[in-house]
Design a protein around this motif. Structure first.
Motif, mmCIF file in Angstrom:
data_model
loop_
_atom_site.group_PDB
_atom_site.id
_atom_site.type_symbol
_atom_site.label_atom_id
_atom_site.label_comp_id
_atom_site.label_asym_id
_atom_site.label_seq_id
_atom_site.Cartn_x
_atom_site.Cartn_y
_atom_site.Cartn_z
ATOM 1 N N VAL A 114 4.373 -9.098 -40.293
ATOM 2 C CA VAL A 114 5.791 -9.135 -39.932
ATOM 3 C C VAL A 114 6.523 -10.172 -40.784
ATOM 4 O O VAL A 114 7.637 -9.936 -41.256
ATOM 5 N N ASP A 123 7.297 -2.248 -37.014
ATOM 6 C CA ASP A 123 7.855 -2.471 -35.682
ATOM 7 C C ASP A 123 7.224 -3.757 -35.145
ATOM 8 O O ASP A 123 6.007 -3.838 -35.001
ATOM 9 N N GLU A 124 8.032 -4.762 -34.869
ATOM 10 C CA GLU A 124 7.501 -6.050 -34.436
ATOM 11 C C GLU A 124 6.746 -5.952 -33.112
ATOM 12 O O GLU A 124 5.943 -6.818 -32.787
ATOM 13 N N LYS A 125 6.992 -4.899 -32.346
ATOM 14 C CA LYS A 125 6.287 -4.730 -31.074
ATOM 15 C C LYS A 125 4.840 -4.267 -31.290
ATOM 16 O O LYS A 125 3.965 -4.543 -30.472
ATOM 17 N N ASP A 126 4.590 -3.548 -32.382
ATOM 18 C CA ASP A 126 3.232 -3.067 -32.657
ATOM 19 C C ASP A 126 3.018 -2.911 -34.159
ATOM 20 O O ASP A 126 2.834 -1.797 -34.664
ATOM 21 N N PRO A 127 3.033 -4.011 -34.908
ATOM 22 C CA PRO A 127 2.889 -3.916 -36.366
ATOM 23 C C PRO A 127 1.513 -3.420 -36.804
ATOM 24 O O PRO A 127 1.385 -2.818 -37.868
ATOM 25 N N ASP A 130 1.527 0.337 -37.137
ATOM 26 C CA ASP A 130 2.227 0.750 -38.350
ATOM 27 C C ASP A 130 1.362 0.506 -39.583
ATOM 28 O O ASP A 130 1.304 1.342 -40.490
#
Length: 263
Positions: A114, A123-127, A130
């Motif tokens: 991140v 996506d900072e919620k689930d890097p 990704d």
């Protein structure tokens, strides 16, 4: 209508399968991260090894300078220090490999990607999800290359942080035969020199009471008599299991030392 519902079901199944495939790469990612860190660490461990004894006090005197060097050499920043803060790991002494608690390693990596994202979006919620998509599932070669660069860069930064924070441990680990503590007084090295001069072999052949061999050697080298006995046993005993061993490295240094004095 039924055809539309059928297509929706197919689309839903395809999405579920894709999600399952991407998530299944988590254990592979953990292994790849550990392997990348260890490949990098092996290179630096080799550079830390010495071919002659080093004093622990000498290392301590230069520790701050070494840490400052590591900080600059690996381009560490306060942001990276914050990410790696609290990092824990284990070290296998036999193969010199580091291993991590999986959850912690993924947590550090997720924070890293991140912070360092450039070519890829996370996506900072689930890097992690990704990243696994980019590296293991995407058909875009540019995505795979960018993701691979993140693994390589992460391993270098992580090794830099480990050496920066725990340099004293690793210089001792890399030179566990040759690191000399203030109370050690070079005992194994002195015994190795006496061995290279054939004194221990000569005593073993001529002294009937083997206990007297250890006492004679102790009178010469000093130190703890029980430790001296264990070191001698590693030379003239039969398969000594003690951690007090005269190693190949000790013997090579002793012979080199004697040869230099002859010259």
């Amino acid at each position: 209508m039924e055809a539309e519902n059928y297509q929706e079901k197919l689309d839903e199944l395809e999405r579920d399968f894709t999600l399952y495939m991407i998530l299944s790469y988590e254990s592979t990612l953990i292994n790849d991260l550990e392997e990348s860190v260890n490949i990098t660490m092996q290179q630096f461990l080799g550079a830390l090894k010495n071919d002659e004894p080093i004093e622990e006090d000498t290392v301590l005197k230069t520790l701050v300078e070494i840490q400052e060097f590591m900080f600059g050499a690996f381009s560490l920043t306060d942001s990276f220090l914050a990410i790696f803060d609290g990092l824990e790991y284990g070290m296998n002494e036999n193969n010199e490999k580091i291993f991590f608690q999986s959850k912690m390693l993924l947590e550090k990596f997720s924070q890293y990607v991140v912070l360092c994202q450039k070519e890829l979006a996370f996506d900072e919620k689930d890097p992690i999800f990704d990243f696994m998509y980019y590296f293991y599932y995407s058909e875009e070669s540019s995505d795979k290359k960018a993701a691979l660069n993140l693994i390589v860069d992460f391993s270098q930064k992580l090794v830099g942080f480990i050496l920066y924070r725990d340099y004293l441990f690793f210089i001792k680990f890399a030179n566990r035969d040759f690191i000399v503590s203030p109370n050690d007084n070079h005992i194994p090295i002195r015994i190795a020199i006496l061995n290279s001069l054939n004194l221990i072999s000569e005593l073993n052949n001529t002294v009937p009471n083997k206990e007297n061999i250890y006492r004679i050697i102790h009178a010469i080298v000093g130190g703890n008599e029980d430790n001296v006995k264990k070191y001698c046993l590693s030379l003239i005993g039969k398969g000594s299991l003690s951690q007090k061993q005269i190693t190949k490295k000790h013997k090579e240094f002793a012979q080199r030392y004697i040869n230099e004095k002859k010259l």
